[in-house]
Design a protein around this motif. Structure first.
Motif, short mmCIF file in Angstrom:
data_model
loop_
_atom_site.label_atom_id
_atom_site.label_comp_id
_atom_site.label_asym_id
_atom_site.label_seq_id
_atom_site.Cartn_x
_atom_site.Cartn_y
_atom_site.Cartn_z
N ASP A 88 0.84 -1.20 0.00
CA ASP A 88 0.00 0.00 0.00
C ASP A 88 0.88 1.24 0.00
N LEU A 89 0.45 2.28 -0.73
CA LEU A 89 1.17 3.56 -0.75
C LEU A 89 0.55 4.50 0.27
N LEU A 90 1.39 5.06 1.15
CA LEU A 90 0.93 5.93 2.22
C LEU A 90 1.54 7.32 2.09
N PHE A 91 0.77 8.35 2.44
CA PHE A 91 1.27 9.70 2.59
C PHE A 91 1.32 10.03 4.08
N PHE A 92 2.44 10.62 4.51
CA PHE A 92 2.60 11.01 5.92
C PHE A 92 2.42 12.52 6.04
N PRO A 93 1.30 12.97 6.61
CA PRO A 93 1.01 14.41 6.66
C PRO A 93 2.11 15.24 7.33
N LEU A 127 -9.71 15.60 -3.01
CA LEU A 127 -9.22 16.73 -2.20
C LEU A 127 -9.94 16.79 -0.86
N ASN A 128 -11.25 16.57 -0.88
CA ASN A 128 -12.02 16.59 0.38
C ASN A 128 -11.59 15.46 1.32
N ASP A 129 -11.19 14.32 0.76
CA ASP A 129 -10.72 13.21 1.59
C ASP A 129 -9.44 13.59 2.33
N PHE A 130 -8.52 14.25 1.62
CA PHE A 130 -7.28 14.69 2.28
C PHE A 130 -7.58 15.74 3.34
N ALA A 131 -8.48 16.67 3.03
CA ALA A 131 -8.82 17.71 4.01
C ALA A 131 -9.45 17.11 5.25
N TYR A 132 -10.34 16.15 5.05
CA TYR A 132 -10.99 15.51 6.20
C TYR A 132 -9.96 14.76 7.05
N HIS A 133 -9.06 14.06 6.38
CA HIS A 133 -8.03 13.31 7.11
C HIS A 133 -7.15 14.25 7.92
N LEU A 134 -6.76 15.37 7.34
CA LEU A 134 -5.90 16.32 8.07
C LEU A 134 -6.63 16.95 9.25
N HIS A 136 -9.10 15.40 11.04
CA HIS A 136 -9.45 14.43 12.08
C HIS A 136 -8.32 13.47 12.44
N TYR A 137 -7.43 13.15 11.51
CA TYR A 137 -6.38 12.17 11.78
C TYR A 137 -5.00 12.66 11.32
N PRO A 138 -4.59 13.85 11.72
CA PRO A 138 -3.32 14.38 11.21
C PRO A 138 -2.09 13.62 11.68
N GLY A 139 -2.21 12.86 12.73
CA GLY A 139 -1.05 12.17 13.27
C GLY A 139 -0.73 10.84 12.64
N VAL A 140 -1.61 10.34 11.75
CA VAL A 140 -1.37 9.03 11.14
C VAL A 140 -1.39 9.18 9.63
N PRO A 141 -0.73 8.29 8.91
CA PRO A 141 -0.68 8.38 7.45
C PRO A 141 -2.03 8.06 6.83
N ILE A 142 -2.19 8.48 5.60
CA ILE A 142 -3.39 8.19 4.83
C ILE A 142 -3.01 7.25 3.68
N THR A 143 -3.81 6.22 3.48
CA THR A 143 -3.56 5.27 2.41
C THR A 143 -4.09 5.85 1.09
N MET A 163 9.35 13.81 -4.19
CA MET A 163 8.28 13.98 -3.20
C MET A 163 8.75 13.48 -1.84
N LYS A 164 8.32 14.19 -0.79
CA LYS A 164 8.62 13.79 0.57
C LYS A 164 7.36 13.23 1.24
N GLY A 165 7.60 12.46 2.29
CA GLY A 165 6.47 11.96 3.07
C GLY A 165 5.72 10.82 2.42
N ILE A 166 6.36 10.08 1.53
CA ILE A 166 5.71 8.97 0.82
C ILE A 166 6.42 7.68 1.17
N ASP A 167 5.64 6.64 1.46
CA ASP A 167 6.26 5.37 1.82
C ASP A 167 5.33 4.23 1.40
N VAL A 168 5.91 3.05 1.27
CA VAL A 168 5.14 1.84 0.95
C VAL A 168 5.09 0.97 2.20
#
Length: 615
Positions: A88-93, A127-134, A136-143, A163-168
């Motif tokens: 899975d590809l994750l973004f780390f806010p 875009l709304n998914d990223f905004a919602y995640h930031l 409510h859940y800014p401390g954990v990565p988003i898949t 790009m920074k903040g990207i991991d598998v």
């Protein structure tokens, strides 16, 4: 301007009112500062620990770490359910922060769009998914992408160099290697709903859910009472440090690794299960085989089947809708949940009841081919033998309705119902999977259902397995096993063992007797002889169930349901056999068959031949 003067009481000096106000104000400041110092000292002395803990809570967060779900295996070691690695590809806010939530959400969305174009993926968070995640859940990565292939990963790595903040991340995905084999038994599992989790509050916004059993064995053995782990793991946890707006800064000490779930070994033999399902082909019905000496379920096939690999990691809506709309109702486990009139498959039990009530097995009943209860006529399935005199063994062999009706009316409903109860009918067997209890010959039930009272005609129908009586194929198999083993009605087992991830056995089933036929061995021998003749005599109704090299005991059954143009047959065959010091009991039910002897008995013979003699 005249100034008011005051004589100083110490040195005789004169103070004007302006200087006096300054002095008074200074004294007040000194007193207030003194009170503040005292208050701070008091709070530090008496409440310092509490405040330090509160500050820590604001800067530290617990993150839930789910463990690996246990496997489901057959008794012969085949894997029904397991896990595979998914990428899975994750973004780390915290590493993609752009100075504000709106800018950060936009940046993350742009990165996701670029990587989607590079990899060929069409679906990714909006875009709304990223905004919602930031929010409510800014401390954990988003898949961003789940279950990437190797080629997709390669293209993403190439496109994400700047790009920074990207991991598998490697995550487990539930798989079902045998697809539709034993689908109703195994069930399926998916990610649990965090909002309904018991430990949701402990981890607040940093909750990573388990894979949770939703049906079948996946659900039944998800967890066990008494503290033993089931398939579901015991979660671990780690502590992360966050800044003032909730972005993770670093992982702190205090990580606790999860305890992986236990493996569940079923009593199901994969070879028997596959064979039973193959023999059912496109028929609608069920095929159940149990160990007659302990109640272990060796196979339990239900047809039509479904492909449980379509249920995970995400349920395919179109596939599920097709199952719901299918008139054959493939979502129902017919082996345990469907109820049917047993027809003549219940006659061995009726004969045991007659014997218990004092009927002489050698008493002759003349069969003219039909019976009359008042003005109602009931035909005899032994119509080819009109004029024959029937004793008990011959009545079983020829499946004579007249014989059963004659004695049932004399014995009465209450005695027959008691015998049915002894065999386990009318109640659930105690299986940990969904099952039906069936119907018992209850006058109150008839009154509620039809608005009329119980009468002799109902008793006559009961004796041939029709009217107010219904059973599951599993109940038929368990009752047949009781005849085979000398009278013990076992609680059916489907769970054989539980082993932890180190291979240590944590549980092993102990057979449990749920009841007894309450009949003598002498009487059982008479009924067994009748069941032997059913299969092995030239005129037996189940002669197509005969197998060279085995002594098969059986009983056919054909029940009519519906009326007029909608009338159809429910066909049955029950049987038991001994082979290599093990006794097997079988029940086959097929809807819309020709008869129990012609539709079901040949399938039983083929099963015994392939499973017992040709393996």
């Amino acid at each position: 301007m005249n100034k008011r003067r005051y004589r100083d009481g110490v040195d005789g000096g004169i103070l004007d009112d302006g200087r006096l106000r300054v002095v008074i104000l200074g004294v007040c400041f000194l007193l207030a500062f003194g009170v503040l110092i005292f208050r701070l000292y008091f709070l530090q002395l008496h409440h310092g620990d509490d405040h330090r803990k509160q500050i820590a809570r604001q800067s530290e967060r617990w993150v839930r770490i789910p463990g690996l779900r246990g496997r489901i295996l057959s008794a012969d070691g085949e894997i029904f359910a397991a896990n595979r690695q998914a990428y899975d590809l994750l973004f780390f806010p915290s590493e993609m922060h752009q100075g504000g939530r709106k800018k950060t959400a936009g940046y993350m969305f742009d990165c996701a769009a670029q990587l989607a174009a590079a990899s060929g993926r069409k679906e990714f968070p909006l875009l709304n998914d990223f905004a919602y995640h930031l929010m409510h859940y800014p401390g954990v990565p988003i898949t961003v992408f789940k279950d990437l292939s190797q080629s997709e990963l390669a293209r993403i790595f190439e496109a994400s160099r700047e790009m920074k903040g990207i991991d598998v991340q490697i995550s487990p995905v539930r798989i079902y290697p045998m697809y539709d084999t034993a689908a109703h038994l195994i069930g399926y599992a998916r990610a649990a709903d965090p909002s309904k989790a018991a430990d949701r509050g402990e981890f607040s916004r940093y909750y990573n859910p388990d894979i949770e059993g939703k049906s079948g064995a996946e659900r039944a053995f998800d967890a066990f009472d008494g503290g033993m782990l089931g398939l579901r793991a015991f979660p671990g946890r780690s502590v992360i440090q966050v800044n003032n707006i909730g972005y993770a800064k670093k992982e702190l000490l205090g990580r606790r690794e999860p305890i992986h779930g236990n493996d569940v070994i079923l009593t199901i033999d994969s070879k028997a299960q596959k064979l039973a399902e193959e023999l059912l082909h496109d028929a609608t019905g069920a095929f159940v085989v149990v160990d007659a000496d302990n109640g272990d379920i060796i196979c339990a096939a239900s047809s039509p089947r479904m492909d449980i690999s379509q249920f995970t990691p995400k349920l395919d809506p179109a596939y599920y809708k097709s199952l719901q709309n299918d008139p054959e109702k493939p979502l129902i486990n017919r082996a345990f949940q469907a109820i049917y009139p047993p027809g003549s498959s219940i006659k061995p039990l009726m004969c045991l009841n007659f014997l218990r009530c004092g009927v002489d097995p050698e008493e002759i009943v003349y069969c003219p081919g039909e019976s009359y209860i008042g003005n109602a006529k009931i035909g005899c399935s032994a119509h080819r033998y009109y004029g024959d005199d029937m004793n008990m063994i011959k009545a079983l062999e020829k499946s004579c309705n007249t014989y059963m009706i004659h004695h049932a009316v004399k014995v009465g409903r209450k005695e027959l119902a008691a015998g049915l109860g002894n065999a386990g009918f009318g109640r659930k067997t105690g299986l940990p999977l969904p099952e039906s209890a069936g119907d018992m010959p209850d006058p109150e039930l008839k009154k509620r259902r039809y608005g009329t009272r119980w009468n002799e005609y109902d008793t006559a129908l009961l004796s041939i397995g029709q009217g107010i009586i219904s059973v599951t194929p599993l109940q038929l198999a368990i009752y047949t096993a009781a005849i085979a083993n000398g009278g013990t009605v076992w609680r059916p087992n489907i769970l054989l063992k539980v082993k932890d991830n180190r291979g240590v056995t944590r549980f092993e089933r102990t057979p449990v007797a749920a009841g007894n036929l309450q009949i003598s061995q002498e009487h059982l021998a008479i009924v067994k002889e009748g069941m032997f003749q059913v299969v092995n005599s030239a005129g037996g109704s189940g002669r197509h169930g005969m197998v060279n090299g085995l002594q098969v005991y059986g009983k056919t059954g054909t029940a009519e349901v519906g009326s007029g143009a909608n009338m159809r047959n429910i066909t049955h065959f029950i049987a038991f056999v001994s082979h290599e010091n093990r006794r097997y009991a079988l029940a086959i039910t097929i809807e819309d068959g020709r008869s129990g002897g012609r539709t079901c008995a040949p399938l039983a013979a083929e099963f015994f031949r392939q499973y017992l003699l040709n393996r």
